[in-house]
Design a protein around this motif. Sequence first.
Motif, PDB file in Angstrom:
ATOM      1  N   ASP A 102     -18.316  52.816  58.628  1.00  0.00           N
ATOM      2  CA  ASP A 102     -18.029  51.591  57.881  1.00  0.00           C
ATOM      3  C   ASP A 102     -16.544  51.279  58.033  1.00  0.00           C
ATOM      4  O   ASP A 102     -15.689  52.103  57.685  1.00  0.00           O
ATOM      5  N   THR A 103     -16.220  50.102  58.551  1.00  0.00           N
ATOM      6  CA  THR A 103     -14.850  49.760  58.897  1.00  0.00           C
ATOM      7  C   THR A 103     -14.208  48.831  57.858  1.00  0.00           C
ATOM      8  O   THR A 103     -14.915  48.143  57.122  1.00  0.00           O
ATOM      9  N   PRO A 104     -12.879  48.786  57.827  1.00  0.00           N
ATOM     10  CA  PRO A 104     -12.196  47.832  56.944  1.00  0.00           C
ATOM     11  C   PRO A 104     -12.465  46.400  57.396  1.00  0.00           C
ATOM     12  O   PRO A 104     -12.714  46.162  58.582  1.00  0.00           O
ATOM     13  N   PRO A 105     -12.379  45.437  56.468  1.00  0.00           N
ATOM     14  CA  PRO A 105     -12.602  44.028  56.839  1.00  0.00           C
ATOM     15  C   PRO A 105     -11.353  43.415  57.455  1.00  0.00           C
ATOM     16  O   PRO A 105     -10.841  42.393  56.989  1.00  0.00           O
ATOM     17  N   ALA A 106     -10.832  44.042  58.501  1.00  0.00           N
ATOM     18  CA  ALA A 106      -9.627  43.563  59.178  1.00  0.00           C
ATOM     19  C   ALA A 106      -9.527  44.275  60.523  1.00  0.00           C
ATOM     20  O   ALA A 106     -10.108  45.349  60.714  1.00  0.00           O
ATOM     21  N   LEU A 107      -8.778  43.677  61.433  1.00  0.00           N
ATOM     22  CA  LEU A 107      -8.556  44.316  62.731  1.00  0.00           C
ATOM     23  C   LEU A 107      -7.394  45.293  62.575  1.00  0.00           C
ATOM     24  O   LEU A 107      -6.264  45.037  62.980  1.00  0.00           O
ATOM     25  N   SER A 108      -7.674  46.417  61.955  1.00  0.00           N
ATOM     26  CA  SER A 108      -6.666  47.426  61.664  1.00  0.00           C
ATOM     27  C   SER A 108      -6.713  48.525  62.722  1.00  0.00           C
ATOM     28  O   SER A 108      -7.588  48.548  63.591  1.00  0.00           O
ATOM     29  N   TYR A 109      -5.768  49.446  62.629  1.00  0.00           N
ATOM     30  CA  TYR A 109      -5.772  50.572  63.555  1.00  0.00           C
ATOM     31  C   TYR A 109      -7.004  51.449  63.347  1.00  0.00           C
ATOM     32  O   TYR A 109      -7.527  52.028  64.300  1.00  0.00           O
ATOM     33  N   MET A 110      -7.466  51.551  62.122  1.00  0.00           N
ATOM     34  CA  MET A 110      -8.675  52.319  61.862  1.00  0.00           C
ATOM     35  C   MET A 110      -9.899  51.613  62.427  1.00  0.00           C
ATOM     36  O   MET A 110     -10.813  52.254  62.961  1.00  0.00           O
ATOM     37  N   THR A 111      -9.922  50.289  62.329  1.00  0.00           N
ATOM     38  CA  THR A 111     -11.034  49.533  62.908  1.00  0.00           C
ATOM     39  C   THR A 111     -11.045  49.702  64.415  1.00  0.00           C
ATOM     40  O   THR A 111     -12.112  49.873  65.029  1.00  0.00           O
ATOM     41  N   ILE A 112      -9.883  49.641  65.041  1.00  0.00           N
ATOM     42  CA  ILE A 112      -9.793  49.845  66.489  1.00  0.00           C
ATOM     43  C   ILE A 112     -10.338  51.213  66.864  1.00  0.00           C
ATOM     44  O   ILE A 112     -11.096  51.357  67.838  1.00  0.00           O
ATOM     45  N   ASP A 160      -8.812  42.521  75.562  1.00  0.00           N
ATOM     46  CA  ASP A 160      -7.844  42.130  76.600  1.00  0.00           C
ATOM     47  C   ASP A 160      -6.562  42.956  76.491  1.00  0.00           C
ATOM     48  O   ASP A 160      -6.014  43.410  77.496  1.00  0.00           O
ATOM     49  N   ASN A 161      -6.091  43.140  75.259  1.00  0.00           N
ATOM     50  CA  ASN A 161      -4.852  43.886  75.066  1.00  0.00           C
ATOM     51  C   ASN A 161      -5.007  45.363  75.422  1.00  0.00           C
ATOM     52  O   ASN A 161      -4.054  46.001  75.879  1.00  0.00           O
ATOM     53  N   MET A 162      -6.199  45.905  75.172  1.00  0.00           N
ATOM     54  CA  MET A 162      -6.422  47.314  75.466  1.00  0.00           C
ATOM     55  C   MET A 162      -6.372  47.600  76.964  1.00  0.00           C
ATOM     56  O   MET A 162      -6.138  48.735  77.374  1.00  0.00           O
ATOM     57  N   LYS A 163      -6.571  46.570  77.782  1.00  0.00           N
ATOM     58  CA  LYS A 163      -6.526  46.773  79.236  1.00  0.00           C
ATOM     59  C   LYS A 163      -5.159  47.276  79.674  1.00  0.00           C
ATOM     60  O   LYS A 163      -5.043  48.018  80.647  1.00  0.00           O
ATOM     61  N   GLY A 164      -4.114  46.847  78.963  1.00  0.00           N
ATOM     62  CA  GLY A 164      -2.780  47.296  79.318  1.00  0.00           C
ATOM     63  C   GLY A 164      -2.471  48.698  78.834  1.00  0.00           C
ATOM     64  O   GLY A 164      -1.504  49.309  79.280  1.00  0.00           O
ATOM     65  N   LEU A 165      -3.276  49.208  77.905  1.00  0.00           N
ATOM     66  CA  LEU A 165      -3.039  50.534  77.341  1.00  0.00           C
ATOM     67  C   LEU A 165      -3.972  51.592  77.901  1.00  0.00           C
ATOM     68  O   LEU A 165      -3.582  52.740  78.089  1.00  0.00           O
ATOM     69  N   VAL A 166      -5.217  51.189  78.138  1.00  0.00           N
ATOM     70  CA  VAL A 166      -6.244  52.141  78.564  1.00  0.00           C
ATOM     71  C   VAL A 166      -6.706  51.786  79.984  1.00  0.00           C
ATOM     72  O   VAL A 166      -7.397  50.786  80.178  1.00  0.00           O
ATOM     73  N   PRO A 167      -6.304  52.570  80.963  1.00  0.00           N
ATOM     74  CA  PRO A 167      -6.631  52.238  82.354  1.00  0.00           C
ATOM     75  C   PRO A 167      -8.124  52.059  82.619  1.00  0.00           C
ATOM     76  O   PRO A 167      -8.524  51.202  83.387  1.00  0.00           O
ATOM     77  N   ASP A 168      -8.953  52.886  81.962  1.00  0.00           N
ATOM     78  CA  ASP A 168     -10.391  52.831  82.233  1.00  0.00           C
ATOM     79  C   ASP A 168     -11.155  52.095  81.142  1.00  0.00           C
ATOM     80  O   ASP A 168     -12.344  52.321  80.945  1.00  0.00           O
TER      81      ASP A 168
END
Length: 390
Positions: free
Chosen positions: A236-246, A281-289
Amino acid sequence: MLPGVPLSDLRKVADRASQMLVNVRESMLAPHPRKKSPVFTTSQVAALCRVERKKVIYSWDKPELGLPPGIANNRTREFSLAETRVWIDKLGPFIKRPDGTKGKKIAIGNFKGGVAKTTTAMTLAQGLSLHGRRVLIIDLDPQASLTALTGTLADSEVEEEQTVLPLIYGEEDDVKYAIQPTYWDGVDLIAASAALFSAEFYLPFKQSKDPHFEFWNVLNKGLEPVLEEYDVVIIDTPPALSYMTINAFMAADALIVPTPPSALDYASSTQFWNLFADLADNMKGLVPDVEQKRYDFIHVLLSKVDSSLASTHAVRDWINRTYESFVLPIEIPTTTVTASAAAEFGTVYDISKYDGSNRTYQRAREAYDRFAEMIDQELVALWQAQKESA
């Protein structure tokens, strides 16, 4: 004296709110253990096992079957949840998770509150347990609503060590330390508390100090060791795009998005998908795969559906046209049953006997049963595919 409300007054309000919640909960729920799972009649056990009632009656007098006989009550018998799950395991038609396969992780997400996200997580866990599954529920929301549904008050009964924070801080390598049983047999919990807010500061700080730190992968790594012990992990995630949600979205094998068919909730849901797409889209710059990340399924669940409202039909059409195949062919109705259960920190599955209209109860219960059954069928198919590809 300066006009207005000083910050110091907020502590007084917070203390009163906490005490009032304790008082309300204590008045509604029985003494420790404050929440009790329901009991089941012979007919209900038969229905859950998908067999005729006479087969249950025939079987409880067969010691060689190892089935609990329940407790005689007038002209019928009652079975505890734990006993009922033994019957389901022995007589039910449900395919067990094959050896060598792992449990699946399902995140329940939406960036708007009040969409029945937490209720969806809890009822799905309860429903799957009645299919013989062993379920772990994880509360990542500092508001701790899922924790409250298990009968635990976050502010007075949850220590930081019972949450995912020691994992986030790197003090623990996996989540086993935080797992605790609940009142519901077959469902275990990793609780939440307001302390989880600190994760939103710690994760980016750690990332800035250590370029090799993978802030998005902490929960995923921590869950890996328990996936052989549980059939399903529901987050169950927070109702926001937080670091925990990610963390939840990156760890999850599947995603369920509860969406009420109201204009405001529909508008909010578009923001959810836009932000989710931006995240990808943003994760593409952080996570190669990151391109290899695949969800086994993504479902939009129509929740809190009030068919008596004229707007419901229009918004339902908008949702279906927007999300197409993502929309489940199941709707969770708003009923007096769900409202009364929520008022007592519970769900429809917590009700042993409903005092109101049985038809109303069945309508609510059947919707959740169908939802759990559909997800269970998908899980079975995924396990079988996983076994065949091994």
